[in-house]
Write a protein that holds these residues in place. Structure first.
Motif, PDB file in Angstrom:
ATOM      1  N   THR B 252       0.610  -1.289   0.030  1.00 32.26           N
ATOM      2  CA  THR B 252       0.180   0.117   0.419  1.00 32.26           C
ATOM      3  C   THR B 252       0.725   1.165   0.010  1.00 32.26           C
ATOM      4  O   THR B 252       0.765   2.471  -0.750  1.00 32.26           O
ATOM      5  CB  THR B 252      -1.390   0.298   0.960  1.00 32.26           C
ATOM      6  N   GLY B 253       1.976   1.199   1.101  1.00 32.08           N
ATOM      7  CA  GLY B 253       3.116   2.619   0.666  1.00 32.08           C
ATOM      8  C   GLY B 253       3.993   2.242  -0.069  1.00 32.08           C
ATOM      9  O   GLY B 253       4.032   4.243  -0.658  1.00 32.08           O
ATOM     10  N   VAL B 257       4.552   4.503  -5.677  1.00 32.64           N
ATOM     11  CA  VAL B 257       5.454   5.465  -5.867  1.00 32.64           C
ATOM     12  C   VAL B 257       6.346   5.263  -7.045  1.00 32.64           C
ATOM     13  O   VAL B 257       6.720   6.026  -7.204  1.00 32.64           O
ATOM     14  CB  VAL B 257       6.496   6.188  -4.396  1.00 32.64           C
ATOM     15  N   ILE B 258       6.168   3.798  -7.109  1.00 33.98           N
ATOM     16  CA  ILE B 258       6.857   3.361  -8.465  1.00 33.98           C
ATOM     17  C   ILE B 258       7.150   4.302  -9.382  1.00 33.98           C
ATOM     18  O   ILE B 258       7.741   4.350 -10.550  1.00 33.98           O
ATOM     19  CB  ILE B 258       6.500   2.057  -8.841  1.00 33.98           C
ATOM     20  N   GLY B 300       2.440  14.469 -12.407  1.00 33.87           N
ATOM     21  CA  GLY B 300       2.753  13.869 -11.868  1.00 33.87           C
ATOM     22  C   GLY B 300       1.444  13.166 -10.774  1.00 33.87           C
ATOM     23  O   GLY B 300       0.915  12.457 -10.879  1.00 33.87           O
ATOM     24  N   SER B 301       0.038  14.092 -11.151  1.00 32.87           N
ATOM     25  CA  SER B 301      -1.020  13.641 -10.760  1.00 32.87           C
ATOM     26  C   SER B 301      -1.782  11.986 -11.417  1.00 32.87           C
ATOM     27  O   SER B 301      -2.218  11.503 -11.257  1.00 32.87           O
ATOM     28  CB  SER B 301      -2.364  14.146 -10.864  1.00 32.87           C
ATOM     29  N   VAL B 302      -1.084  12.488 -13.225  1.00 25.95           N
ATOM     30  CA  VAL B 302      -0.958  11.353 -13.965  1.00 25.95           C
ATOM     31  C   VAL B 302      -0.123   9.680 -13.307  1.00 25.95           C
ATOM     32  O   VAL B 302      -1.347   8.687 -13.497  1.00 25.95           O
ATOM     33  CB  VAL B 302      -0.877  10.838 -15.072  1.00 25.95           C
ATOM     34  N   LEU B 303       1.018   9.859 -13.073  1.00 24.76           N
ATOM     35  CA  LEU B 303       1.409   8.678 -12.125  1.00 24.76           C
ATOM     36  C   LEU B 303       0.958   8.642 -11.114  1.00 24.76           C
ATOM     37  O   LEU B 303       1.166   7.159 -11.056  1.00 24.76           O
ATOM     38  CB  LEU B 303       2.918   9.701 -12.558  1.00 24.76           C
ATOM     39  N   LEU B 308      -1.521   3.679  -8.334  1.00 15.07           N
ATOM     40  CA  LEU B 308      -2.962   3.609  -6.891  1.00 15.07           C
ATOM     41  C   LEU B 308      -3.252   2.703  -8.403  1.00 15.07           C
ATOM     42  O   LEU B 308      -4.002   1.074  -7.082  1.00 15.07           O
ATOM     43  CB  LEU B 308      -3.923   4.367  -7.150  1.00 15.07           C
ATOM     44  N   MET B 309      -3.608   2.201  -9.439  1.00 18.50           N
ATOM     45  CA  MET B 309      -4.558   1.174 -10.275  1.00 18.50           C
ATOM     46  C   MET B 309      -3.507  -0.154 -10.094  1.00 18.50           C
ATOM     47  O   MET B 309      -3.699  -1.594  -9.864  1.00 18.50           O
ATOM     48  CB  MET B 309      -4.236   1.320 -11.304  1.00 18.50           C
ATOM     49  N   LEU B 310      -1.791   0.590 -10.021  1.00 20.76           N
ATOM     50  CA  LEU B 310      -0.712  -1.090  -9.880  1.00 20.76           C
ATOM     51  C   LEU B 310      -0.833  -1.693  -8.182  1.00 20.76           C
ATOM     52  O   LEU B 310      -0.681  -2.624  -8.011  1.00 20.76           O
ATOM     53  CB  LEU B 310       0.870  -0.082 -10.132  1.00 20.76           C
ATOM     54  N   THR B 311      -1.170  -0.712  -7.570  1.00 21.11           N
ATOM     55  CA  THR B 311      -1.694  -1.269  -6.248  1.00 21.11           C
ATOM     56  C   THR B 311      -2.683  -2.226  -5.784  1.00 21.11           C
ATOM     57  O   THR B 311      -2.336  -3.249  -4.945  1.00 21.11           O
ATOM     58  CB  THR B 311      -1.587   0.341  -5.267  1.00 21.11           C
TER      59      THR B 311
END
Lengths: 487, 325
Positions: B252-253, B257-258, B300-303, B308-311
């Motif tokens: 989650t954390g 950030v990736i 930045g917001s797109v990434l 979040l989706m990758l999480t």
């Protein structure tokens, strides 16, 4: 204003951050009074006091707070007749004209530290040095010129010609005297504290005092006393030596680094506390509303904080600070003095940091409210027909306060560290505001110098480390005491 | 799962619109383009002609939302809002103040940023988790106590200190690696060692302590007692059971950030003069190049949303019980 300044000899100035800082202190005192009457809160704070780390950290934080609060009493001094004449050109003593106040805003700390503030050298000098840090062309007595390190105007000036031989002994002597004074002050503090603890304990005074020194009291008084001893020793050494030497050296324009470091404390405290204070009403109101009311309110609040979260923090801060700078620069008429201007920027920075950081707290509060609203006593209140605002105020809010308190203390250290980084990036406090960030920023340019100017950086980092370490330790202890999950 | 991802993608649209509106309000409504022009040119030299020229050069001389002078769809497209905000959805960022194409610049600078951020990320993950597991292995001993004290002390040191101190010690005093700079290709390694090392050390304190808390919470659960009771060694319990079960809070954390690694690190890149996106952003902030800052906010917001989706996806890999629907 002019009448009050005539009587006082100065004109008090209340900057926005001063007012908010004192509001915060008043709030803290009020909640402390409230906590005395409520058993669970008293028990939680008692738990904080029982931990040596908590007491030691609290002592350090109180010392920093004292410096910051003294530095928050601002005033504008009256210009003396001489200065006025120089400025206006009127004959001295011509008439008891209305007093003219300076445009320079000073604080009570500035007045206390006047010996440090006013004794500026020409440029860099190392700690305890008696010469400047770089060679200059000096005229000798016979008219020739030599490249030499010129004597400082103030640093070690009391030692006269044979300073090299006399300095070591002088410093040692004063160190001993300072430590003796610190020991005396500590003894007085100990006697007062022991008497306070002894009152109403029903024991003999000697027993209480011995128990405190042996660390056998319920609250960890010994840790506080040891920390106090260290603090007093450091303070006494500074008081004894700083008027004669530049204890931490001087910076590029010859200002005493110790003075700069002490002034930075207020900026750090303002950023660390006011940021959380200004965002708290939003976070609490929106978090509770989203959790308790649900439905479209919940959706809207979640949308807002997801959007804010989506923007990387530094970039959002950068964008907002750039825009705020444009607003401040295009409206110079809003501010009377440079101090008010930089104060506005400091406050705006707190707001911006608050806006970017309230989302975490709001999310926590929303989750907790979701849990609370399903509990029996809230359901019962609803069944009895208690109105929603009353339920929120009486049943929900008090049970969320521990989360708010934990957020307040946990965020503090991060914000103090962030200030330094943001000021380095150029989106922090006004360059004229003295802060750890601006100190580091100015000193950084000199790292390449050979030999290196290290004392400014070292002083800023050391002060920051002590403040942040104390804040981190205190935050841990508070969280352990107040978080029911950690009980 | 595909349907789930599609739905998440649709959720992302309103969030991106929100980000877009917020930046638009920040950059164009709080301050009019005139204010920005005056600031940029300098209040003293800002004649009306100079302001008009500055605005025309950057395309800020158009109306905000509606262009009455144009006809047809151009009424909406020849506006500041369309040109500066909506075009970003097509990843067209326009030009920076120095006339260079921002999109091209971002593509060029992504490499160096990743070259520093990726090793830092992987290394700090490995080091912090190992250190946390070590502390948990020796829990309730002096080693654990002093380990946590070390973590708190390391957390309390400013990241600026790590960077300045590291540069001074390694590059200046020991002269092991160049103090700053960058070279393309494999040559870069020489320049990357120090920044990566410093970033890893600067991050250990807080992350190791965080992982330790997660592991400690996990270790008090029943399955751990069962695993010990059936005779597994403490190491096997830690690595095979505790670590795997603690993966969900860790992911989650961490996973979010990736994607943001592409953005690089502002501080490290600027101190070590690495031509990545972080130093690009800092330069833009210092030069008050609003177009670049706007572009970076959007990317930045797109990434972040991708993160979040990758999480969510990573949960399904770590825990087979998680189903996305």
């Amino acid at each position: 204003m002019s009448t009050s300044s005539g009587i006082l000899g100065f004109q008090p100035v209340v900057l926005w951050t001063d007012a908010l800082l004192f509001v915060l202190v008043a709030l803290a005192l009020l909640s402390a009074l409230r906590a005395r009457t409520q058993a669970p809160l008293r028990a939680a704070w008692r738990k904080v006091g029982r931990r040596p780390a908590g007491m030691a950290a609290a002592t350090v934080l109180l010392a920093f707070l004292a410096v910051g609060l003294v530095d928050s009493l601002h005033y504008r001094p009256l210009l003396s007749a001489v200065e006025r004449v120089a400025g206006v050109g009127a004959p001295a003593g011509s008439a008891p004209a209305a007093p003219v106040v300076s445009t320079e805003v000073l604080s009570a700390l500035d007045a206390l530290l006047a010996p440090l503030r006013l004794r500026t050298e020409k440029t860099y000098s190392a700690p305890f040095a008696w010469t400047l840090y770089q060679r200059e062309t000096v005229e000798t007595a016979d008219g020739g010129q030599v490249r030499d390190y010129p004597r400082l105007t103030y640093g070690a000036a009391h030692l006269g010609a044979d300073v090299a031989a006399a300095r070591g002994g002088d410093v040692a002597l004063r160190l001993v005297s300072a430590l003796a004074q610190a020991a005396l002050a500590w003894l007085v503090a100990f006697l007062v504290l022991a008497s306070l603890v002894w009152r109403g304990s029903g024991l003999r005074w000697g027993e209480v005092a011995r128990a405190m020194l042996a660390g056998r009291t319920v609250l960890a008084w010994r840790a506080a006393l040891v920390t106090l001893a260290v603090l007093l020793a450091v303070a006494a050494v500074c008081v004894e030596l700083a008027p004669l030497y530049h204890v931490l050296g001087t910076d590029k324009v010859g200002q005493d680094v110790l003075y700069l470091a002490l002034k930075s404390v207020r900026t750090a405290l303002v950023i660390g506390t006011l940021t959380t204070l200004v965002m708290m009403p939003f976070a609490v109101a929106l978090g509770i509303a989203a959790g308790y009311l649900g439905g479209w309110v919940d959706d809207a609040v979640q949308y807002v904080y997801t959007v804010l979260n989506a923007i990387p923090g530094v970039l959002l801060i950068a964008a907002a600070v750039l825009m705020m700078q444009v607003v401040i620069d295009t409206h110079p008429q809003w501010f009377d003095t440079a101090a008010e201007r930089s104060d506005a920027r400091l406050l705006a920075l707190c707001f911006i940091l608050g806006i970017t950081s309230w989302t975490g707290l709001a999310r926590l509060l929303r989750g907790e409210t979701l849990k609370l609203r399903e509990l029996e006593y809230v359901q019962a209140a609803r069944a009895f027909g208690v109105r929603t605002p009353a339920i929120l105020r009486r049943h929900i809010l008090p049970n969320l306060m521990h989360i708010v308190l934990i957020a307040l203390v946990m965020d503090f250290s991060g914000l103090v560290l962030a200030e330094a980084v943001l000021s380095y990036v150029g989106i922090g406090v006004d360059p004229s505001t003295i802060s750890f960030g601006t100190m580091i920023n100015m000193a950084r340019a000199e790292l390449a110098r050979e030999p290196m100017v290290w004392w400014s950086l070292a002083a800023a980092f050391a002060f920051m480390f002590v403040l942040v370490l104390a804040a981190n330790l205190f935050a841990d202890v508070v969280r352990d005491a107040f978080d029911p999950r950690r009980a | 799962m595909l349907a789930y991802l599609l739905r998440r993608l649709l959720y992302a649209v309103p969030i991106l619109i929100g980000v877009n509106l917020l930046t638009f309000v920040l950059f164009f409504v709080v301050n009019s383009p005139d204010d920005m022009a005056r600031m940029h040119i300098g209040v003293k030299r800002a004649t009306p002609e100079a302001i008009e020229r500055w605005k025309a050069e950057r395309g800020y001389d158009r109306p905000m939302f509606l262009n009455d002078a144009a006809s047809g769809s151009a009424r909406f497209t020849e506006t500041i809002f369309f040109d500066k905000s909506l075009r970003m959805f097509a990843l067209e960022f326009g030009r920076a103040d120095d006339g260079r194409d921002i999109g091209q610049e971002i593509r060029d600078r992504m490499g160096p940023s990743l070259a520093i951020a990726l090793p830092t990320f992987l290394l700090s993950l490995a080091v912090s988790i190992s250190f946390a597991l070590l502390l948990v292995f020796f829990r309730a001993t002096y080693l654990d106590f002093w380990g946590v004290v070390l973590c708190v002390a390391m957390m309390s040191i400013s990241s600026l200190f790590y960077i300045i101190g590291g540069q001074w010690l390694v590059s200046k005093l020991w002269a092991l690696v160049p103090i700053s700079g960058y070279a393309p290709g494999l040559d870069a390694a020489r320049f990357l060692v120090l920044p990566v090392l410093i970033s890893v050390i600067a991050g250990i304190g807080s992350s190791a302590r965080w992982y330790r808390t997660i592991f400690l919470e996990e270790i008090s659960k029943d399955y751990v007692r069962t695993a010990r009771a059936k005779g597994l060694s403490e190491l096997a319990v830690l690595f095979r059971h505790v670590l795997r079960n603690a993966l969900i809070p860790i992911l989650t954390g961490v996973v979010v950030v990736i994607p943001l690694l592409f953005m690089g690190s502002l501080l490290v890149e600027s101190f070590f003069a690495i031509p990545g996106l972080g130093s690009y952003t800092i330069d833009a902030i210092n030069a008050q190049d609003f177009a670049v800052v706007r572009a970076m906010v959007f990317i930045g917001s797109v990434l972040y949303i991708v993160g979040l989706m990758l999480t969510d996806l990573s949960y399904t890999l770590a825990d087979p019980r998680v189903r996305l629907q």
